[in-house]
Write a protein that holds these residues in place. Sequence first.
Motif, short mmCIF file in Angstrom:
data_model
loop_
_atom_site.label_atom_id
_atom_site.label_comp_id
_atom_site.label_asym_id
_atom_site.label_seq_id
_atom_site.Cartn_x
_atom_site.Cartn_y
_atom_site.Cartn_z
N ARG A 11 0.82 -1.21 0.00
CA ARG A 11 0.00 0.00 0.00
C ARG A 11 0.86 1.26 0.00
NH1 ARG A 11 -3.98 3.25 -1.43
NH2 ARG A 11 -4.78 4.58 0.24
N ILE A 12 1.88 1.30 0.84
CA ILE A 12 2.77 2.46 0.92
C ILE A 12 3.49 2.68 -0.41
CG2 ILE A 12 4.87 3.36 2.01
CD1 ILE A 12 2.38 3.54 3.76
N PHE A 13 4.01 1.61 -0.99
CA PHE A 13 4.73 1.73 -2.26
C PHE A 13 3.79 2.16 -3.40
CE2 PHE A 13 8.18 -1.32 -0.64
CZ PHE A 13 9.08 -0.28 -0.43
N GLN A 14 2.55 1.73 -3.35
CA GLN A 14 1.59 2.12 -4.38
C GLN A 14 1.32 3.63 -4.32
OE1 GLN A 14 -2.15 -0.01 -4.31
NE2 GLN A 14 -2.48 0.37 -6.48
N ILE A 15 1.22 4.17 -3.11
CA ILE A 15 1.03 5.61 -2.95
C ILE A 15 2.27 6.37 -3.42
CG2 ILE A 15 0.66 7.44 -1.24
CD1 ILE A 15 -0.95 5.36 0.39
N MET A 16 3.42 5.77 -3.23
CA MET A 16 4.70 6.36 -3.62
C MET A 16 4.91 6.37 -5.15
SD MET A 16 8.43 4.86 -2.54
CE MET A 16 8.09 4.92 -0.79
N LYS A 17 4.27 5.48 -5.86
CA LYS A 17 4.58 5.25 -7.27
C LYS A 17 4.50 6.50 -8.15
CE LYS A 17 3.74 2.11 -11.14
NZ LYS A 17 3.48 3.13 -12.18
N PRO A 18 3.48 7.36 -8.05
CA PRO A 18 3.46 8.55 -8.91
C PRO A 18 4.68 9.46 -8.72
CG PRO A 18 1.29 8.18 -7.98
CD PRO A 18 2.22 7.24 -7.28
N PHE A 19 5.18 9.53 -7.50
CA PHE A 19 6.40 10.30 -7.21
C PHE A 19 7.59 9.68 -7.95
CE2 PHE A 19 10.19 10.90 -4.54
CZ PHE A 19 10.21 12.28 -4.37
N ASN A 20 7.74 8.36 -7.85
CA ASN A 20 8.81 7.67 -8.56
C ASN A 20 8.66 7.83 -10.07
OD1 ASN A 20 10.10 6.74 -6.27
ND2 ASN A 20 9.27 4.67 -6.39
N ASP A 21 7.44 7.71 -10.56
CA ASP A 21 7.20 7.82 -12.00
C ASP A 21 7.62 9.19 -12.52
OD1 ASP A 21 6.18 5.26 -12.03
OD2 ASP A 21 4.07 5.89 -12.11
N PHE A 22 7.31 10.23 -11.76
CA PHE A 22 7.69 11.60 -12.15
C PHE A 22 9.21 11.69 -12.28
CE2 PHE A 22 8.98 15.93 -11.36
CZ PHE A 22 8.04 16.72 -12.00
N LEU A 23 9.92 11.20 -11.26
CA LEU A 23 11.39 11.26 -11.29
C LEU A 23 11.95 10.43 -12.43
CD1 LEU A 23 12.25 11.01 -7.49
CD2 LEU A 23 12.20 13.05 -8.91
N ASN A 24 11.35 9.29 -12.70
CA ASN A 24 11.86 8.44 -13.79
C ASN A 24 11.63 9.06 -15.16
OD1 ASN A 24 13.08 6.40 -12.30
ND2 ASN A 24 11.17 5.25 -12.06
N ARG A 25 10.55 9.81 -15.32
CA ARG A 25 10.39 10.54 -16.57
C ARG A 25 11.48 11.60 -16.71
NH1 ARG A 25 4.94 9.81 -15.16
NH2 ARG A 25 4.74 11.87 -14.20
N ALA A 26 11.81 12.25 -15.60
CA ALA A 26 12.88 13.24 -15.62
C ALA A 26 14.22 12.61 -15.97
CB ALA A 26 12.96 13.94 -14.27
N LEU A 27 14.41 11.37 -15.52
CA LEU A 27 15.70 10.68 -15.65
C LEU A 27 15.76 9.74 -16.84
CD1 LEU A 27 16.03 9.84 -11.86
CD2 LEU A 27 17.43 11.51 -13.10
N ALA A 28 14.83 9.86 -17.75
CA ALA A 28 14.72 8.92 -18.87
C ALA A 28 16.01 8.82 -19.69
CB ALA A 28 13.56 9.32 -19.78
N ASP A 29 16.75 9.91 -19.81
CA ASP A 29 17.98 9.90 -20.62
C ASP A 29 19.24 9.77 -19.78
OD1 ASP A 29 16.55 10.20 -23.00
OD2 ASP A 29 16.47 12.39 -22.78
N PHE A 30 19.09 9.52 -18.49
CA PHE A 30 20.26 9.40 -17.62
C PHE A 30 21.01 8.10 -17.92
CE2 PHE A 30 22.30 7.84 -13.72
CZ PHE A 30 23.14 8.90 -13.45
N ARG A 31 22.31 8.18 -17.91
CA ARG A 31 23.16 7.01 -18.08
C ARG A 31 24.13 6.94 -16.91
NH1 ARG A 31 19.61 6.37 -20.74
NH2 ARG A 31 19.40 5.98 -22.97
N MET A 32 24.22 5.76 -16.31
CA MET A 32 25.14 5.59 -15.19
C MET A 32 26.57 5.86 -15.66
SD MET A 32 23.59 4.81 -12.35
CE MET A 32 24.92 4.08 -11.40
N PRO A 33 27.36 6.62 -14.89
CA PRO A 33 28.76 6.87 -15.28
C PRO A 33 29.53 5.56 -15.36
CG PRO A 33 28.07 8.33 -13.49
CD PRO A 33 27.00 7.31 -13.64
N GLU A 34 30.43 5.47 -16.32
CA GLU A 34 31.25 4.27 -16.45
C GLU A 34 32.35 4.29 -15.40
OE1 GLU A 34 32.75 3.76 -20.36
OE2 GLU A 34 30.77 3.76 -21.31
N ARG A 35 32.61 3.13 -14.84
CA ARG A 35 33.69 3.03 -13.85
C ARG A 35 35.04 3.12 -14.54
NH1 ARG A 35 31.93 -1.69 -9.52
NH2 ARG A 35 30.02 -0.68 -8.78
#
Length: 228
Positions: free
Chosen positions: A203-227
Motif C-alpha cells: 500500500r505504501i509503495f503504491q502511494i509512492m509510485k506517482p512520485f517515482n514515476d515523475f522522477l523516472n520521466r525526468a531521468l529517462a535519458d540518464f546514463r550511469m557513469p562508467e567506472r
Amino acid sequence: MNTQLILNYLKDLSNHNEREWYHAHKTEYKEANAEFELLLQELILKLGEFDSSILHNQPKDLTFKLVRDTRFSNDKSPYNPAFRAHISSKGKLPVPVGYYLMIKPEGQSFLGGGLFADMFKDATAMVRDYIAANGREWEEILGNPDFQKYFTVKGTALKRVPAGYDREHPQAEFLKFKSWYLEYPVADAEFGDGEAFLHHAVRIFQIMKPFNDFLNRALADFRMPERK
C-alpha cells in the motif's frame, strides 16, 4: 515467511558486530537471508500487479552486502546490521528509482523511494529541469492527501535556488534540492508480523509510485557513469 527471524538475527549481529561472531553464525545468516529473499519475492509479485516493469527481478540480485567500507569512517564495525534491497525496472541500480527497503532493528527500518544519489550531478540537473518545466504536476503529486498522510520529501539542498532557475518559481524550494527521496518508518513490531507488513508495504509503495514515476520521466535519458 518468518520476518521475526530476520529481526532476531540482525539484533544479534548488532550486539556482536565482529568478524569472529559473524563467521561462527553463518548458518543463522543464511536462514535470515533466505527469509528476506522470500519476502522480496512476495513483494515483487504484489508490486507487479500495478508495476509490471519489476516482475523480471530475482530477489538475490536486489540485495546489498552487510559488509561496511570502513576505510574513511571512525566507526570500524565491520558490518551494517541491516538487510537492504532496491526494486526497480533495472534492479538495484539507483536509477531508475524504485522501491527501497531497509530492515534494521531498534526502529531504524523504513520503506523508501526517490533519488538518493547526490553524487550524480547529471541526474540532479535533469530532475531540476523537469520540476521547473512540470511544476504543476509535481505539486499535484505532493498535494495528494494520501501522499501527504505518509510522506514528506527529503533531500540535501542548497541554501539558494541555483543559477539558471527562476527564484520566484512556485517550486523554488524543490529546485534547491540535490536529491529527492521519501522514507516511511517501520517499527520492529510492525515488521515482525510478516503478512501484515507485506500488505501495508504494498500500500505504501503504491502511494509512492506517482512520485517515482515523475522522477523516472525526468531521468529517462540518464546514463550511469562508467567506472574508470
